[in-house]
Write a protein that holds these residues in place. Structure first.
Motif, PDB file in Angstrom:
ATOM      1  N   PRO A  45       1.069  -1.569  -0.170  1.00  0.00           N
ATOM      2  CA  PRO A  45      -0.222  -0.045   0.182  1.00  0.00           C
ATOM      3  C   PRO A  45       0.848   1.055  -0.228  1.00  0.00           C
ATOM      4  CG  PRO A  45      -0.056  -1.184   2.066  1.00  0.00           C
ATOM      5  CD  PRO A  45       0.711  -1.968   1.221  1.00  0.00           C
ATOM      6  N   ALA A  46       1.641   1.217   0.540  1.00  0.00           N
ATOM      7  CA  ALA A  46       2.944   2.372   0.097  1.00  0.00           C
ATOM      8  C   ALA A  46       3.376   2.604  -1.085  1.00  0.00           C
ATOM      9  CB  ALA A  46       3.950   1.895   1.592  1.00  0.00           C
ATOM     10  N   LEU A  48       1.549   1.412  -3.749  1.00  0.00           N
ATOM     11  CA  LEU A  48       0.543   2.359  -4.076  1.00  0.00           C
ATOM     12  C   LEU A  48       0.138   3.923  -4.118  1.00  0.00           C
ATOM     13  CD1 LEU A  48      -2.101  -0.701  -4.088  1.00  0.00           C
ATOM     14  CD2 LEU A  48      -0.409   0.188  -5.938  1.00  0.00           C
ATOM     15  N   VAL A  49       0.378   4.465  -2.755  1.00  0.00           N
ATOM     16  CA  VAL A  49       0.377   5.366  -2.755  1.00  0.00           C
ATOM     17  C   VAL A  49       1.231   6.644  -3.464  1.00  0.00           C
ATOM     18  CG1 VAL A  49       0.009   7.110  -0.659  1.00  0.00           C
ATOM     19  CG2 VAL A  49      -1.388   5.279  -0.487  1.00  0.00           C
ATOM     20  N   SER A  52       0.358   7.367  -6.481  1.00  0.00           N
ATOM     21  CA  SER A  52       0.018   8.019  -6.670  1.00  0.00           C
ATOM     22  C   SER A  52       0.194   9.253  -6.877  1.00  0.00           C
ATOM     23  CB  SER A  52      -1.476   7.535  -5.791  1.00  0.00           C
ATOM     24  OG  SER A  52      -1.458   6.212  -5.753  1.00  0.00           O
ATOM     25  N   GLY A 127      -4.690   1.279  -0.756  1.00  0.00           N
ATOM     26  CA  GLY A 127      -3.226   1.863  -1.643  1.00  0.00           C
ATOM     27  C   GLY A 127      -4.372   1.821  -3.188  1.00  0.00           C
TER      28      GLY A 127
END
Length: 171
Positions: A45-46, A48-49, A52, A127
Motif C-alpha cells: 500500500p505504501a 501504491l500511494v 499515486s 492503496g
C-alpha cells in the motif's frame, strides 16, 4: 485531431473483479492445504500511494505548463502521462481488488483473524482505491482545455467546440 476518450470504467471494474477472484482463489488454496493466509507486505500500500503522488505531481505540473505556455507542451510527455494514468487505474484496481479478495476470504471464518493479518489486506485495498482515484485525476489533467485544440475536438459532453460552432454559423 481525434478526441481522446477516458478509460472505460467497466475495464477498471473488470480489473478489480479479477483481482478479487485471484485473491479469493489464493486464500482458498492456502487454507485447503492448511497454510496460514497470505498477508501482503505493508510496502504494497505504501508503494501504491507513492505512485499515486507521483502521478498527481506530474499531472499538476503538466496542467500548469499548459496554462503558463498557452498549450506549448511536449505532446510526448502528455501521452506518456496519459498512458501511465490509464495503467495506474488498471493496476490500482487489480491490486486493490486482490487485497479485498484476501480480506474477503477471512470473513467466513468462525474464529476472527488477528489485526496483524487483516489490516495489511485492507490497507492494500485502500492503496488500490487511492491509486485509481489519483490516476483518474491525472488522466483528467491530461485533457486539452476547450479552445486550445484548434477547434477539432468536441467540447464538454460531446458538444461542438467554439470553432465548430463558428463554422456552423458561416454555412
Amino acid at each position: 485531431m481525434r478526441r481522446i476518450e477516458r478509460l472505460n470504467p467497466l475495464a477498471v471494474l473488470a480489473a478489480a473483479a479479477i483481482g478479487v477472484a485471484i485473491g479469493l482463489v489464493v486464500q482458498f488454496a492456502l487454507s485447503s492445504r492448511g497454510n496460514p493466509p497470505l498477508v501482503p507486505p505493508l510496502s504494497l500500500p505504501a508503494t501504491l500511494v507513492l505512485i499515486s503522488a507521483i502521478l498527481l505531481g506530474f499531472g499538476i505540473r503538466l496542467r500548469r505548463n499548459v496554462a503558463k505556455r498557452a498549450g506549448a507542451v511536449n505532446p510526448f510527455h502528455a501521452v506518456r502521462l496519459l498512458a501511465a494514468a490509464r495503467a495506474g487505474q488498471l493496476v490500482g484496481a487489480a491490486l486493490g481488488g486482490f487485497g479485498g479478495g484476501l480480506a474477503l476470504s477471512l470473513l467466513g471464518r468462525s474464529v476472527p483473524a488477528p489485526t496483524a493479518t487483516w489490516l495489511p489486506m485492507v490497507l492494500a485495498l485502500a492503496g488500490g482505491v487511492v491509486l485509481v482515484a489519483a490516476a483518474m485525476i491525472a488522466e483528467r489533467l491530461c485533457r486539452v482545455p476547450p479552445g486550445e485544440s484548434g477547434g477539432e475536438e468536441a467540447g464538454p459532453e460531446g458538444e461542438p467546440g467554439p470553432a465548430d460552432q463558428a463554422a456552423y454559423r458561416q454555412r
